[in-house]
Design a protein around this motif. Structure first.
Motif, PDB file in Angstrom:
ATOM      1  N   GLU A 284      -8.593   2.609  -0.931  1.00  0.00           N
ATOM      2  CA  GLU A 284      -8.341   3.939  -1.478  1.00  0.00           C
ATOM      3  C   GLU A 284      -8.469   4.995  -0.389  1.00  0.00           C
ATOM      4  O   GLU A 284      -7.617   5.872  -0.253  1.00  0.00           O
ATOM      5  N   THR A 288      -5.496   7.539   0.945  1.00  0.00           N
ATOM      6  CA  THR A 288      -5.634   9.007   0.938  1.00  0.00           C
ATOM      7  C   THR A 288      -5.439   9.573   2.330  1.00  0.00           C
ATOM      8  O   THR A 288      -4.777  10.598   2.503  1.00  0.00           O
ATOM      9  N   SER A 289      -6.024   8.908   3.320  1.00  0.00           N
ATOM     10  CA  SER A 289      -5.935   9.498   4.656  1.00  0.00           C
ATOM     11  C   SER A 289      -4.525   9.375   5.205  1.00  0.00           C
ATOM     12  O   SER A 289      -4.079  10.206   5.985  1.00  0.00           O
ATOM     13  N   GLU A 291      -1.838   9.761   3.377  1.00  0.00           N
ATOM     14  CA  GLU A 291      -1.193  10.947   2.801  1.00  0.00           C
ATOM     15  C   GLU A 291      -1.600  12.181   3.599  1.00  0.00           C
ATOM     16  O   GLU A 291      -0.810  13.070   3.866  1.00  0.00           O
ATOM     17  N   GLY A 292      -2.881  12.177   3.954  1.00  0.00           N
ATOM     18  CA  GLY A 292      -3.463  13.339   4.647  1.00  0.00           C
ATOM     19  C   GLY A 292      -2.821  13.612   5.983  1.00  0.00           C
ATOM     20  O   GLY A 292      -2.681  14.768   6.370  1.00  0.00           O
TER      21      GLY A 292
END
Lengths: 594, 149
Positions: A284, A288-289, A291-292
């Motif tokens: 997860e 997220t990172s 996307e970041g």
């Protein structure tokens, strides 16, 4: 700002080619014009000749008519009249042709009309000659007149025809001259233009071949550096990837495949491939990172685990950056490090650290034990002894009194030992707060602390000016007390102690004892005395805890003082040495970093 | 026993120390009444009892079972009717940490248990003749630890 024209290679080539094309276009237009001019001039020539021929035909038709008429008038044979009769048609045909040829020239047109009139008059004169030569209407005078008039008309016609011919000739000459001028300009100009174009093309060719050569060199360099990169990735256990956001194409370096447990190019990576290998715990966070990165244009270091196909777990560290190249395409660059080895090492270090913390705690509790629990019974022994009154003592035997005294002495010595031991461990465990201190001031404090003994021994202390340093002030005081106290204690009987303290700045590379220290500049402070000294073979031993060179009855002491000195100097990242010869005093040297 | 005798309370679990303390007070010239409690819990029970007449000076050992001297000190200073009690720390330890902590918590003086009976007598004499009002108002770290010259 100064404007600097910046021609890169391809622009430069473009300019050269455009110039060359323009020159060639210009050259071909000149050639076209040249051709056209030639055509014009030959047409003109043809035109002049045609007029000339047609005029001659006209003349000859009239002359035919004249000859035929004369033959008839002499012979009266009608056969001679035939050319005369046909001549009219011939004249008309020529005339129509001439009219067409001179349509564009008003002067010639006028001339032609004049000729036409003259010809008509000539034919009238022909008719009249025929009329007055005929036997029925013969009139010699009239015939002569008309014959003569005919002759003059003929000359006029001839004259006019010549005039027309010469006009045409003049016009032709003029035009030809003009064309000649134009054409004669042409060749030199075209050849030079052609040479210029050729020069430009040659220049371009040179440029191209230069560029090619450079390109080959750069290609070679690129090949070497990419080889080096691949090699260093393998050795350094890291890998790179790039992700073109426009085309959504992802490229892994060979080593990334290897780090993930595959052969290079074993699969075609896409956006989600990598996640397959990330440990479920970290999936997860990685998602997220990823996307970041797109939003923040940068990926700070992230730490996570991956699972290899053989179920081996490796620890990774990654970072990335968004790169926008000259063409405006967005490329994400990333580096993955395999930090498993470091990670394991860190865990080991952490374990060692925890152990050290535990040991330190134990040491602290030992200090507590020493300060409280060991001292308590000792204090009581001493207090009880102190309560044995003089009357009680009187009742004891001599040996009893002596034993009591020995018990007291031993108990007191034990107290000193415990106190010194505590002091020693305190130099190690208490907070080390470094304060910028003037060592001269600390030295003065020490002198007043030791004033009684100094007076007692009539000692003489000589000190250089000392520096100001970042130190733990009470520890440096303790150091001075112990060193000076030592010199005072081990003075030679009957000789007043003389202690010289010298200080100088030195560089660590001049002294093998401190050459490994991270600092370069040191202060070297020496304590030289004229005391009893010691055998140099003990010069290292004297700094060891509880090491004593003298019996405690001669010189009371615990053997902790110099051990404390060593500890203090070490706390300051310095170094202490001692040197001596028996009976000749000793020198203690302290190195303190600046 | 006189009515204006100085009322002293010692909290110490060590029997020998209590004995030394009692003997020393007997040899001091000032009239005193010395009472003892044996641990921290007993001390706090005694002080919290409304019938108890509060002592003029409390001598407090630090190293006691059940409740340490430090814990007692903190509790006393938190209790309204006890917080003005004069407290002399009376301990074997002379560690900087103990001295610093008890100073901060509001003890009035720190006495290191001596290892000589005569020294003990001197200290006791010093403490009971001290002008507490004056001492407390000028209290600082330097004169907190009682040292005999």
């Amino acid at each position: 700002m100064k404007w600097i024209p910046k021609f890169n290679s391809s622009n430069y080539l473009r300019v050269i080619f455009i110039i060359a094309i323009f020159i060639l276009l210009f050259l071909s237009s000149i050639a076209y014009k040249h051709n056209k001019d030639l055509n014009e001039s030959s047409k003109l020539l043809m035109h002049t000749y045609e007029i000339n021929i047609e005029l001659e035909r006209l003349m000859s038709a009239i002359k035919d008519a004249e000859t035929g008429q004369r033959g008839y008038m002499i012979t009266r044979n009608h056969r001679f009249l035939a050319p005369y009769i046909f001549s009219r048609d011939k004249v008309n045909t020529s005339f129509i042709a001439l009219k067409k040829l001179t349509a564009n020239n008003p002067v010639q047109k006028q001339n032609l009309e004049k000729i036409y009139k003259l010809i008509i008059q000539r034919y009238v004169s022909f008719e009249n000659c025929l009329k007055y030569s005929a036997p029925e209407t013969y009139d010699k005078r009239k015939l002569d007149n008309h014959m003569f008039g005919g002759r003059i008309l003929m000359e006029n016609i001839r004259f006019k025809v010549d005039e027309m011919n010469s006009i045409e000739k003049d016009f032709l000459n003029k035009s030809l001259k003009k064309y000649d001028q134009e054409i004669s300009l042409g060749p030199v100009f075209s050849i030079s233009l052609f040479l210029v174009a050729l020069a430009f093309i040659l220049l371009a060719y040179r440029k191209i071949s230069n560029d090619l050569e450079r390109l080959t060199i750069y290609n070679k360099k690129l090949l070497i550096s990419s080889g080096l990169m691949a090699e260093s990735e393998t050795i350094g256990k890291f890998s790179t990837w790039q992700w073109d956001l426009q085309t959504d194409k992802i490229e892994y370096s060979d080593n990334l495949y290897r780090l993930l447990g595959f052969l290079p190019n074993a699969f075609v990576p896409n956006k989600d491939t990598f996640l397959n290998y990330v440990h479920p715990d970290d999936k997860e966070a990685i998602a997220t990172s990823m996307e970041g990165i797109i939003n923040n244009k940068e990926l700070p270091f992230i730490y996570y685990k991956i699972v290899k196909p053989n179920n081996q777990i490796r620890h990774f560290k990654s970072t990335g950056k968004l790169l926008i190249d000259q063409n405006g395409s967005n490329i994400l660059l990333g580096i993955n490090f395999d930090i498993t080895d470091e990670h394991l090492l860190n865990i080991k270090l952490q374990e060692h650290n925890n152990e050290l913390v535990k040991i330190n705690k134990e040491l602290a509790s030992f200090n507590h034990v020493a300060s409280h629990d060991l001292q308590e019974p000792l204090r009581k022994i001493l207090t009880f002894i102190s309560r044995i009154s003089e009357t009680d003592k009187a009742a004891l035997s001599e040996s009893g009194k002596e034993y009591i005294l020995k018990v007291e002495t031993s108990a007191k010595r034990m107290r000193v030992l415990i106190d010194d031991l505590l002091l020693f461990s305190k130099t190690n465990t208490t907070k080390k707060e470094f304060v910028k201190s003037d060592l001269n001031e600390l030295f003065e404090n020490v002198k007043s602390e030791l004033a009684v003994i100094i007076d007692d021994k009539k000692a003489n202390l000589n000190a250089d000016k000392l520096p100001s340093l970042d130190v733990i002030p009470y520890q440096i005081e303790q150091l001075f007390i112990n060193l000076i106290g030592n010199s005072l204690k081990y003075s030679q009987p009957g000789i007043a102690p003389h202690i010289i303290i010298k200080c100088e700045e030195i560089l660590s590379n001049e002294y093998p004892e401190i050459i490994d220290q991270p600092f370069k500049k040191f202060f070297k402070i020496t304590f030289t005395d004229n005391g009893m000294g010691f055998d140099p073979q003990f010069k290292d031993n004297i700094f060891v805890l509880f090491q004593r060179l003298h019996s405690k009855t001669d010189y009371p002491g615990t053997g902790i003082g110099l051990a404390i000195c060593k500890k203090i100097v070490e706390n300051h990242k310095g170094y202490i040495t001692a040197d001596s010869k028996p009976g000749q005093g000793s020198v203690f040297t302290v190195f303190l970093p600046q | 026993m006189q009515k204006n005798a100085l009322h002293i309370l010692l909290a110490d679990d060590d029997e020998d120390d209590r004995l030394f303390f009692k003997d020393a007070f007997e040899e001091v010239k000032v009239q005193t009444k010395v009472e003892f409690v044996f641990d921290g819990l007993q001390l706090m029970e005694h002080l919290m009892n409304p019938d108890t007449k509060l002592p003029d000076i409390l001598f407090l050992d630090l190293n006691m079972p059940k409740k340490t001297g430090k814990e007692c000190l903190i509790e006393i200073k938190k209790t309204e009717h006890l917080k003005n009690l004069i407290i002399a720390i009376y301990s074997t330890s002379s560690s900087d940490e103990d001295i610093e902590d008890t100073f901060i918590e509001g003890a009035n003086i720190y006495i290191k248990k001596p290892s000589d009976f005569n020294a003990l007598k001197k200290i006791i004499n010093e403490v009971i003749t001290l002008n507490w009002h004056y001492h407390t108002s000028g209290l600082n770290r330097d004169n907190f630890l009682l040292s005999l010259k």
